[in-house]
Design a protein around this motif. Structure first.
Motif, PDB file in Angstrom:
ATOM      1  N   VAL A  32      33.196  18.332  26.558  1.00  0.00           N
ATOM      2  CA  VAL A  32      33.050  19.630  27.218  1.00  0.00           C
ATOM      3  C   VAL A  32      32.468  20.647  26.242  1.00  0.00           C
ATOM      4  O   VAL A  32      31.554  21.418  26.581  1.00  0.00           O
ATOM      5  CB  VAL A  32      34.415  20.106  27.771  1.00  0.00           C
ATOM      6  CG1 VAL A  32      34.350  21.560  28.221  1.00  0.00           C
ATOM      7  CG2 VAL A  32      34.874  19.204  28.913  1.00  0.00           C
ATOM      8  N   LEU A  33      32.966  20.659  25.020  1.00  0.00           N
ATOM      9  CA  LEU A  33      32.465  21.607  24.026  1.00  0.00           C
ATOM     10  C   LEU A  33      31.004  21.328  23.681  1.00  0.00           C
ATOM     11  O   LEU A  33      30.215  22.260  23.471  1.00  0.00           O
ATOM     12  CB  LEU A  33      33.329  21.553  22.769  1.00  0.00           C
ATOM     13  CG  LEU A  33      34.756  22.086  22.918  1.00  0.00           C
ATOM     14  CD1 LEU A  33      35.543  21.846  21.636  1.00  0.00           C
ATOM     15  CD2 LEU A  33      34.758  23.575  23.264  1.00  0.00           C
ATOM     16  N   ARG A  34      30.629  20.049  23.631  1.00  0.00           N
ATOM     17  CA  ARG A  34      29.236  19.726  23.331  1.00  0.00           C
ATOM     18  C   ARG A  34      28.316  20.254  24.426  1.00  0.00           C
ATOM     19  O   ARG A  34      27.225  20.757  24.157  1.00  0.00           O
ATOM     20  CB  ARG A  34      29.068  18.216  23.167  1.00  0.00           C
ATOM     21  CG  ARG A  34      27.749  17.840  22.512  1.00  0.00           C
ATOM     22  CD  ARG A  34      27.587  16.350  22.344  1.00  0.00           C
ATOM     23  NE  ARG A  34      26.382  16.047  21.579  1.00  0.00           N
ATOM     24  CZ  ARG A  34      25.787  14.868  21.588  1.00  0.00           C
ATOM     25  NH1 ARG A  34      26.298  13.867  22.287  1.00  0.00           N
ATOM     26  NH2 ARG A  34      24.690  14.669  20.878  1.00  0.00           N
ATOM     27  N   GLN A  35      28.775  20.163  25.684  1.00  0.00           N
ATOM     28  CA  GLN A  35      27.991  20.726  26.786  1.00  0.00           C
ATOM     29  C   GLN A  35      27.946  22.245  26.701  1.00  0.00           C
ATOM     30  O   GLN A  35      26.928  22.871  27.017  1.00  0.00           O
ATOM     31  CB  GLN A  35      28.583  20.270  28.122  1.00  0.00           C
ATOM     32  CG  GLN A  35      28.375  18.800  28.422  1.00  0.00           C
ATOM     33  CD  GLN A  35      26.903  18.430  28.436  1.00  0.00           C
ATOM     34  OE1 GLN A  35      26.099  19.049  29.117  1.00  0.00           O
ATOM     35  NE2 GLN A  35      26.544  17.412  27.653  1.00  0.00           N
ATOM     36  N   LEU A  36      29.056  22.847  26.271  1.00  0.00           N
ATOM     37  CA  LEU A  36      29.084  24.299  26.104  1.00  0.00           C
ATOM     38  C   LEU A  36      28.052  24.732  25.063  1.00  0.00           C
ATOM     39  O   LEU A  36      27.337  25.720  25.253  1.00  0.00           O
ATOM     40  CB  LEU A  36      30.482  24.750  25.690  1.00  0.00           C
ATOM     41  CG  LEU A  36      30.669  26.242  25.400  1.00  0.00           C
ATOM     42  CD1 LEU A  36      30.416  27.072  26.650  1.00  0.00           C
ATOM     43  CD2 LEU A  36      32.073  26.508  24.852  1.00  0.00           C
ATOM     44  N   VAL A  37      27.964  23.985  23.966  1.00  0.00           N
ATOM     45  CA  VAL A  37      26.983  24.304  22.929  1.00  0.00           C
ATOM     46  C   VAL A  37      25.560  24.177  23.483  1.00  0.00           C
ATOM     47  O   VAL A  37      24.695  25.028  23.229  1.00  0.00           O
ATOM     48  CB  VAL A  37      27.171  23.387  21.705  1.00  0.00           C
ATOM     49  CG1 VAL A  37      26.082  23.634  20.665  1.00  0.00           C
ATOM     50  CG2 VAL A  37      28.544  23.597  21.085  1.00  0.00           C
ATOM     51  N   ALA A  38      25.313  23.124  24.275  1.00  0.00           N
ATOM     52  CA  ALA A  38      23.985  22.937  24.865  1.00  0.00           C
ATOM     53  C   ALA A  38      23.646  24.086  25.812  1.00  0.00           C
ATOM     54  O   ALA A  38      22.493  24.540  25.871  1.00  0.00           O
ATOM     55  CB  ALA A  38      23.926  21.599  25.598  1.00  0.00           C
ATOM     56  N   TRP A  39      24.640  24.572  26.530  1.00  0.00           N
ATOM     57  CA  TRP A  39      24.428  25.662  27.490  1.00  0.00           C
ATOM     58  C   TRP A  39      24.191  26.999  26.785  1.00  0.00           C
ATOM     59  O   TRP A  39      23.302  27.767  27.140  1.00  0.00           O
ATOM     60  CB  TRP A  39      25.645  25.746  28.416  1.00  0.00           C
ATOM     61  CG  TRP A  39      25.552  26.795  29.489  1.00  0.00           C
ATOM     62  CD1 TRP A  39      24.605  26.890  30.478  1.00  0.00           C
ATOM     63  CD2 TRP A  39      26.453  27.890  29.688  1.00  0.00           C
ATOM     64  NE1 TRP A  39      24.865  27.975  31.274  1.00  0.00           N
ATOM     65  CE2 TRP A  39      25.994  28.613  30.817  1.00  0.00           C
ATOM     66  CE3 TRP A  39      27.597  28.319  29.027  1.00  0.00           C
ATOM     67  CZ2 TRP A  39      26.645  29.742  31.295  1.00  0.00           C
ATOM     68  CZ3 TRP A  39      28.250  29.438  29.507  1.00  0.00           C
ATOM     69  CH2 TRP A  39      27.782  30.139  30.627  1.00  0.00           C
ATOM     70  N   LEU A  40      24.982  27.278  25.750  1.00  0.00           N
ATOM     71  CA  LEU A  40      24.862  28.541  25.030  1.00  0.00           C
ATOM     72  C   LEU A  40      23.641  28.569  24.115  1.00  0.00           C
ATOM     73  O   LEU A  40      23.035  29.627  23.897  1.00  0.00           O
ATOM     74  CB  LEU A  40      26.101  28.785  24.163  1.00  0.00           C
ATOM     75  CG  LEU A  40      27.420  29.061  24.847  1.00  0.00           C
ATOM     76  CD1 LEU A  40      28.536  29.167  23.813  1.00  0.00           C
ATOM     77  CD2 LEU A  40      27.349  30.338  25.671  1.00  0.00           C
ATOM     78  N   GLY A  41      23.309  27.421  23.552  1.00  0.00           N
ATOM     79  CA  GLY A  41      22.344  27.354  22.471  1.00  0.00           C
ATOM     80  C   GLY A  41      23.079  27.355  21.149  1.00  0.00           C
ATOM     81  O   GLY A  41      24.085  28.052  20.982  1.00  0.00           O
ATOM     82  N   ASP A  42      22.592  26.562  20.198  1.00  0.00           N
ATOM     83  CA  ASP A  42      23.316  26.374  18.941  1.00  0.00           C
ATOM     84  C   ASP A  42      23.439  27.670  18.149  1.00  0.00           C
ATOM     85  O   ASP A  42      24.481  27.947  17.549  1.00  0.00           O
ATOM     86  CB  ASP A  42      22.615  25.309  18.099  1.00  0.00           C
ATOM     87  CG  ASP A  42      23.559  24.668  17.087  1.00  0.00           C
ATOM     88  OD1 ASP A  42      24.663  24.238  17.482  1.00  0.00           O
ATOM     89  OD2 ASP A  42      23.200  24.606  15.905  1.00  0.00           O
ATOM     90  N   GLU A  43      22.392  28.486  18.156  1.00  0.00           N
ATOM     91  CA  GLU A  43      22.430  29.724  17.381  1.00  0.00           C
ATOM     92  C   GLU A  43      23.516  30.660  17.901  1.00  0.00           C
ATOM     93  O   GLU A  43      24.294  31.228  17.119  1.00  0.00           O
ATOM     94  CB  GLU A  43      21.062  30.409  17.432  1.00  0.00           C
ATOM     95  CG  GLU A  43      20.979  31.659  16.570  1.00  0.00           C
ATOM     96  CD  GLU A  43      19.587  32.264  16.560  1.00  0.00           C
ATOM     97  OE1 GLU A  43      19.461  33.446  16.164  1.00  0.00           O
ATOM     98  OE2 GLU A  43      18.625  31.572  16.950  1.00  0.00           O
ATOM     99  N   ALA A  44      23.598  30.813  19.213  1.00  0.00           N
ATOM    100  CA  ALA A  44      24.617  31.686  19.801  1.00  0.00           C
ATOM    101  C   ALA A  44      26.014  31.111  19.593  1.00  0.00           C
ATOM    102  O   ALA A  44      26.968  31.856  19.316  1.00  0.00           O
ATOM    103  CB  ALA A  44      24.339  31.883  21.288  1.00  0.00           C
ATOM    104  N   PHE A  45      26.128  29.797  19.716  1.00  0.00           N
ATOM    105  CA  PHE A  45      27.434  29.155  19.515  1.00  0.00           C
ATOM    106  C   PHE A  45      27.946  29.398  18.101  1.00  0.00           C
ATOM    107  O   PHE A  45      29.090  29.822  17.903  1.00  0.00           O
ATOM    108  CB  PHE A  45      27.310  27.651  19.779  1.00  0.00           C
ATOM    109  CG  PHE A  45      28.499  26.852  19.315  1.00  0.00           C
ATOM    110  CD1 PHE A  45      29.704  26.909  19.984  1.00  0.00           C
ATOM    111  CD2 PHE A  45      28.399  26.038  18.182  1.00  0.00           C
ATOM    112  CE1 PHE A  45      30.801  26.173  19.545  1.00  0.00           C
ATOM    113  CE2 PHE A  45      29.484  25.299  17.746  1.00  0.00           C
ATOM    114  CZ  PHE A  45      30.690  25.369  18.429  1.00  0.00           C
ATOM    115  N   LEU A  46      27.107  29.170  17.104  1.00  0.00           N
ATOM    116  CA  LEU A  46      27.544  29.348  15.725  1.00  0.00           C
ATOM    117  C   LEU A  46      27.808  30.819  15.414  1.00  0.00           C
ATOM    118  O   LEU A  46      28.747  31.153  14.675  1.00  0.00           O
ATOM    119  CB  LEU A  46      26.507  28.773  14.762  1.00  0.00           C
ATOM    120  CG  LEU A  46      26.397  27.244  14.751  1.00  0.00           C
ATOM    121  CD1 LEU A  46      25.231  26.787  13.885  1.00  0.00           C
ATOM    122  CD2 LEU A  46      27.697  26.598  14.279  1.00  0.00           C
TER     123      LEU A  46
END
Length: 440
Positions: free
Chosen positions: A383-397
């Protein structure tokens, strides 16, 4: 003995603030018992009442401020404390029992050479098997440890050793604020290999009978550790926050590993005694990365209550796999995750015992353990990996680093994390109560 409820923890958290634990442990007695003394300094609402927890063999003495309390007031594992002042000092001395179940102070006698090895396991609410404490994750405090043990032993704690004032005496620096379930130590004639990387002292430990096997793999273990540390320093603006980084491979360990700051413990099956496949070496690498991820997500910023235990483990599962794939020679770690870890999650999800990734309610500490499964680890990580894909890695970090900065050495919830991610990504729907309480 009663398990601490969320209602009780919330009430106690509103009543007291713990400042420090001065812990003194004597391991020289032999037999089935050891002695502990703890001095706890805490602030409280004047006139209020609360309780501390301890599971002693024999409670020897209790002193609250200038009053000696009757040890007979201990009911199950609860020590009632009344008429509190604004600033309080609680001193508790007790004889405690060694464990052979992986709870509290575990004692192991190696059949290979008869040597004795100890290590402390305080997860989930087992610090009270070692000394008295206010045993809940959101009452973080600094720990100052001193240990008396046979002089030929090695003793290692969460913090740096500051002094050996006499043979058989070890004194350690104060830790950063820690949840009680992160306190740990190892004691015994451990074999050690030491190194250093980027200003961080590194150590690996095992029992002497496994020394040749640890030595054979020491460079690989140090290499993976260095590579993962470098990658986490690239991902996070906060450097590793706990000084030294020791990893101890201990016998009869119940879990795969435990993320105690400064002294991570692993089951010593990870010290390979014979030829093994690269799959097994990859598993050891992802476990090292998983526990290192916890140094930030879990240790630096800790869940407020056990309902976010899934988030703690899912993040470490996701970040551990990601960092292993990005930083080490095991660049197919995500393939292994898809084949093995997700299969574990699918299997757990098909059983009658399936549950949401994020539980709606965890009424007491024991209930938190019911969700320790493939859903909380592998499905949550997916689920978190999909969240990262949805947000974008830059925004996630960016959101994750903002979360660490906002709650550094404190506690936070899923809603707090989502708020940070929402701000970083400009996605307001992330901060809604529906998202925070639903696993999708």
């Amino acid at each position: 003995m009663p398990s601490l409820t969320r209602v009780e923890a919330t009430a106690r958290g509103a009543t007291i603030t713990v400042e420090s634990y001065q812990v003194d442990i004597d391991l020289t007695g032999g037999g089935d018992l050891f002695r502990s003394r703890v001095e706890i300094r805490f602030r409280a609402t004047p006139g209020a009442a609360t309780f501390a927890e301890i599971k002693p063999h024999t409670l020897l003495g209790v002193r609250l401020n200038d009053r000696d309390l009757d040890p007979g007031v201990l009911a199950d594992n609860r020590l009632p404390l009344s008429d509190l002042e604004a600033d309080n000092t609680l001193v508790v001395e007790a004889e405690m029992a060694y464990s052979n179940t992986g709870e509290g102070m575990h004692r192991f006698v190696d059949p290979a050479d008869g040597e004795t090895y100890l290590y402390a396991v305080t997860f989930l609410d087992n610090v009270q098997r070692i000394f008295a404490a206010f045993d809940q994750p959101d009452l973080k405090a600094s720990f100052v440890l001193a240990v008396t043990a046979p002089p030929e032993w090695t003793v290692v704690g969460n913090a740096e050793l500051t002094a050996n004032p006499a043979p058989g005496r070890w004194e350690f620096a104060p830790t950063a604020p820690l949840a009680t379930y992160f306190f740990s130590l190892i004691a015994g004639p451990y074999h050690v290999r030491q190194a250093e990387h980027d200003g961080v002292p590194l150590g690996i430990y095992c029992r002497r009978s496994l020394a040749e096997h640890l030595d054979a793999d020491a460079e690989e273990i140090f290499t993976v550790t260095r590579q993962c540390l470098d990658r986490f320093h690239e991902l996070f603006t906060e450097r590793y926050p706990f000084g030294k980084y020791d990893q101890a491979f201990v016998p009869e360990f119940n879990a795969g590993a435990m993320e105690n700051p400064g002294i991570v413990t692993f089951r010593d099956d990870y010290v390979f005694r014979s030829a093994v496949t690269d799959t097994q070496r990859e598993l050891r690498a992802t476990t090292i990365a998983h526990e290192m991820a916890h140094m930030w997500f879990g240790d630096l910023v800790t869940m407020r209550w056990w309902d976010d235990l899934w988030l703690n483990e899912s993040f470490a599962e996701y970040l551990g796999t990601r960092v292993t794939a990005e930083a080490t020679r095991f660049d197919q770690a995500w393939t292994t995750f898809a084949m093995r870890r997700k299969a574990w999650g699918y299997a757990a999800d098909q059983r009658p015992s399936t549950h949401p990734v994020a539980p709606e309610e965890v009424a007491d500490a024991e209930e938190g353990l019911l969700n320790f499964d493939g859903i909380s680890y592998a499905k949550g990580a997916s689920v978190l990996r999909q969240l990262v894909a949805w947000l974008g890695d830059e925004a996630f970090l960016a959101g994750l680093n903002a979360h660490f900065a906002a709650h550094r050495f404190g506690n936070a919830t899923l809603a707090d994390l989502l708020a940070s991610l929402s701000t970083a990504s400009a996605r307001s729907e992330l901060a809604s109560p529906a998202v925070a309480s639903n696993d999708g």
